[in-house]
Design a protein around this motif. Structure first.
Motif, PDB file in Angstrom:
ATOM      1  N   LEU A   1      37.127  44.213  37.411  1.00  0.00           N
ATOM      2  CA  LEU A   1      38.756  44.004  37.896  1.00  0.00           C
ATOM      3  C   LEU A   1      39.014  42.682  37.073  1.00  0.00           C
ATOM      4  N   PHE A   2      40.102  42.260  37.311  1.00  0.00           N
ATOM      5  CA  PHE A   2      40.497  41.001  36.427  1.00  0.00           C
ATOM      6  C   PHE A   2      40.992  39.970  37.627  1.00  0.00           C
ATOM      7  N   VAL A   3      40.684  39.252  37.744  1.00  0.00           N
ATOM      8  CA  VAL A   3      41.278  38.483  39.156  1.00  0.00           C
ATOM      9  C   VAL A   3      42.392  37.065  38.406  1.00  0.00           C
ATOM     10  N   GLY A   4      42.456  35.929  39.490  1.00  0.00           N
ATOM     11  CA  GLY A   4      43.889  35.408  39.117  1.00  0.00           C
ATOM     12  C   GLY A   4      42.602  33.952  38.619  1.00  0.00           C
ATOM     13  N   SER A   5      42.461  32.526  37.950  1.00  0.00           N
ATOM     14  CA  SER A   5      42.044  31.697  37.451  1.00  0.00           C
ATOM     15  C   SER A   5      41.615  30.619  39.017  1.00  0.00           C
ATOM     16  N   THR A   6      42.079  31.113  40.045  1.00  0.00           N
ATOM     17  CA  THR A   6      41.237  29.746  41.117  1.00  0.00           C
ATOM     18  C   THR A   6      40.637  31.372  42.243  1.00  0.00           C
ATOM     19  N   GLU A   7      40.257  32.026  41.355  1.00  0.00           N
ATOM     20  CA  GLU A   7      40.540  33.715  42.178  1.00  0.00           C
ATOM     21  C   GLU A   7      38.275  33.709  42.310  1.00  0.00           C
ATOM     22  N   GLN A   8      37.468  33.099  41.991  1.00  0.00           N
ATOM     23  CA  GLN A   8      36.087  33.113  41.296  1.00  0.00           C
ATOM     24  C   GLN A   8      35.800  34.511  42.808  1.00  0.00           C
ATOM     25  N   ILE A   9      35.182  35.329  42.614  1.00  0.00           N
ATOM     26  CA  ILE A   9      34.224  35.907  44.362  1.00  0.00           C
ATOM     27  C   ILE A   9      33.227  35.249  44.210  1.00  0.00           C
ATOM     28  N   PHE A  10      32.975  34.853  45.148  1.00  0.00           N
ATOM     29  CA  PHE A  10      31.930  34.112  46.231  1.00  0.00           C
ATOM     30  C   PHE A  10      30.529  34.617  45.997  1.00  0.00           C
ATOM     31  N   ASN A  11      30.719  36.043  46.034  1.00  0.00           N
ATOM     32  CA  ASN A  11      29.069  36.817  46.472  1.00  0.00           C
ATOM     33  C   ASN A  11      29.203  38.485  45.495  1.00  0.00           C
ATOM     34  N   PRO A  12      29.681  38.375  44.299  1.00  0.00           N
ATOM     35  CA  PRO A  12      30.362  39.738  43.740  1.00  0.00           C
ATOM     36  C   PRO A  12      29.540  40.914  44.040  1.00  0.00           C
ATOM     37  N   SER A  13      28.062  40.249  43.664  1.00  0.00           N
ATOM     38  CA  SER A  13      27.116  41.682  44.369  1.00  0.00           C
ATOM     39  C   SER A  13      27.538  42.581  45.634  1.00  0.00           C
ATOM     40  N   ARG A  14      28.143  41.599  46.559  1.00  0.00           N
ATOM     41  CA  ARG A  14      28.171  42.778  47.911  1.00  0.00           C
ATOM     42  C   ARG A  14      29.136  43.854  47.308  1.00  0.00           C
ATOM     43  N   TYR A  15      30.132  43.289  46.618  1.00  0.00           N
ATOM     44  CA  TYR A  15      30.996  44.414  46.149  1.00  0.00           C
ATOM     45  C   TYR A  15      30.671  45.559  45.431  1.00  0.00           C
ATOM     46  N   SER A  16      29.268  45.550  44.720  1.00  0.00           N
ATOM     47  CA  SER A  16      28.850  46.261  43.511  1.00  0.00           C
ATOM     48  C   SER A  16      29.285  45.694  42.196  1.00  0.00           C
ATOM     49  N   PHE A  17      29.889  44.297  41.858  1.00  0.00           N
ATOM     50  CA  PHE A  17      30.251  43.964  41.222  1.00  0.00           C
ATOM     51  C   PHE A  17      29.364  42.861  40.183  1.00  0.00           C
ATOM     52  N   ASP A  18      29.249  42.698  39.188  1.00  0.00           N
ATOM     53  CA  ASP A  18      28.293  41.876  37.794  1.00  0.00           C
ATOM     54  C   ASP A  18      29.785  40.964  37.017  1.00  0.00           C
ATOM     55  N   ILE A  19      29.178  39.654  37.473  1.00  0.00           N
ATOM     56  CA  ILE A  19      30.057  39.142  36.532  1.00  0.00           C
ATOM     57  C   ILE A  19      29.837  39.414  34.720  1.00  0.00           C
ATOM     58  N   GLU A  20      31.083  40.120  33.951  1.00  0.00           N
ATOM     59  CA  GLU A  20      30.704  39.959  32.502  1.00  0.00           C
ATOM     60  C   GLU A  20      31.407  39.059  31.966  1.00  0.00           C
ATOM     61  N   ASP A  21      32.627  38.314  32.764  1.00  0.00           N
ATOM     62  CA  ASP A  21      32.491  36.849  32.337  1.00  0.00           C
ATOM     63  C   ASP A  21      33.747  35.273  33.159  1.00  0.00           C
ATOM     64  N   THR A  22      34.201  34.775  33.076  1.00  0.00           N
ATOM     65  CA  THR A  22      34.649  34.856  34.106  1.00  0.00           C
ATOM     66  C   THR A  22      35.998  35.155  34.553  1.00  0.00           C
ATOM     67  N   PHE A  23      35.902  34.891  35.700  1.00  0.00           N
ATOM     68  CA  PHE A  23      36.735  35.935  36.027  1.00  0.00           C
ATOM     69  C   PHE A  23      37.073  37.184  35.919  1.00  0.00           C
ATOM     70  N   PHE A  24      35.982  37.788  35.243  1.00  0.00           N
ATOM     71  CA  PHE A  24      36.479  39.522  35.499  1.00  0.00           C
ATOM     72  C   PHE A  24      34.621  40.236  35.606  1.00  0.00           C
ATOM     73  N   TYR A  25      35.318  41.095  36.373  1.00  0.00           N
ATOM     74  CA  TYR A  25      34.054  41.525  37.000  1.00  0.00           C
ATOM     75  C   TYR A  25      33.542  42.814  36.749  1.00  0.00           C
ATOM     76  N   LYS A  26      32.759  43.169  36.602  1.00  0.00           N
ATOM     77  CA  LYS A  26      32.612  44.769  36.162  1.00  0.00           C
ATOM     78  C   LYS A  26      31.760  45.251  37.195  1.00  0.00           C
ATOM     79  N   LYS A  27      32.127  46.475  38.095  1.00  0.00           N
ATOM     80  CA  LYS A  27      31.642  47.656  38.562  1.00  0.00           C
ATOM     81  C   LYS A  27      30.708  48.342  38.093  1.00  0.00           C
ATOM     82  N   MET A  28      29.671  48.219  39.088  1.00  0.00           N
ATOM     83  CA  MET A  28      28.268  48.187  38.563  1.00  0.00           C
ATOM     84  C   MET A  28      27.691  49.722  39.210  1.00  0.00           C
TER      85      MET A  28
END
Ligand SMILES: C[S@@+](CC[C@H](N)C(=O)[O-])C[C@H]1O[C@@H](n2cnc3c(N)ncnc32)[C@H](O)[C@@H]1O
Length: 256
Positions: free
Chosen positions: A229-256
């Motif tokens: 999931l690629f999000v906007g540059s003011t839209e960091q996800i507060f608690n990514p693991s809640r959605y089974s996301f890992d941070i792959e890079d700033t503003f990029f979340y990888k589904k675990m």
């Protein structure tokens, strides 16, 4: 019921759009300035006006959606997409399933096709691009942009994939063919599954926390394991693991 709450109910009945899922203070401010400009004194007067005048309904939709976009918005992030994210995704799969959600006037999905063309022939690229707003989708399909929308486009891409017509730039048909545009409401419609990449940028900022939570869960369910999931540059996800996301890079979340 307050004047605004009644307006929310009426608009939902008329258009299917649920304004209660958008941040209230921000939305109220934007809509109040519009109705005052048009000579109305309250949301109920404004709604009566909307019932009688199709143009006013369009103006309302235009004001509430905010279609600002540009090609390669926040250019550095697009370099990360090109140099890190796409190479990893392409390791496991040559045919990527990609969704540009809330794509506005098309700059974002067309940028995706341009970046991906570094790795794949255009005939193998297929991107779904959706938005709530019919007017934005019509502009996206036309694919004609003022020069300022292209400020972040690398020079070689600009000459390769755009035709200049006076002070405007037209996206070439070979790029247009890679994108399918559809109307879709993130707060109401169902989401397809098994995406490798979902790009959803600069729209979550308008939603309530509750609406965001619901959408992040839906995005997570729609991504395959390892998808991004690629999000906007003011839209960091507060608690990514809640959605089974890992941070792959700033503003990029990888589904675990
Ligand atoms: C500021 S633009 C972002 C465009 C692009 N993603 C970007 O980052 O440049 C926000 C878009 O979100 C769309 N939008 C607003 N609410 C939406 C909803 N509930 N479902 C789908 N799109 C929505 C608007 O129509 C608008 O085109």
């Amino acid at each position: 019921m307050t004047d605004y709450e009644e307006f929310i109910t009426n608009i939902k009945r008329k258009t299917g759009i649920d304004l209660s899922l958008y941040k209230e203070a921000q939305m109220k401010r934007r809509l109040t300035s519009l109705y005052e400009k048009r000579g109305f004194k309250s949301f109920s007067e404004f709604f009566n006006g909307i019932e009688k005048d199709r143009e006013l309904l369009n103006e309302f939709l235009d004001r509430m959606t905010i279609n600002v976009s540009e090609f390669y918005r926040n250019g550095k992030r697009w370099e990360v997409l090109k140099d890190k994210i796409f190479p990893r995704l392409l390791q496991s799969n040559k045919k990527l399933k990609i969704w540009s959600a809330a794509c506005s006037t098309g700059e974002e999905p067309y940028s995706l096709a341009m970046v991906l063309s570094n790795y794949l022939p255009l005939s193998q690229i297929s991107i779904l691009a959706t938005d709530l707003d019919d007017n934005a989708i019509a502009k996206a399909k036309a694919g004609v942009y003022p020069e300022r929308s292209l400020a972040e486009v690398p020079a070689n891409i600009k000459s390769k994939y755009f035709d200049q017509e006076g002070s405007f730039y037209k996206v070439k048909d070979e790029i247009k063919r890679t994108v399918t545009f559809k109307k879709h409401n993130l707060l109401k419609d169902s989401y397809d599954q098994n995406y490798d990449l979902i790009v959803c940028r600069n729209v979550m900022i308008y939603f309530t926390e509750e609406a965001k939570d619901q959408i992040y869960h839906s995005f997570s369910n729609s991504l395959r394991t390892g998808g991004v999931l690629f999000v906007g540059s003011t839209e960091q996800i507060f608690n990514p693991s809640r959605y089974s996301f890992d941070i792959e890079d700033t503003f990029f979340y990888k589904k675990m």
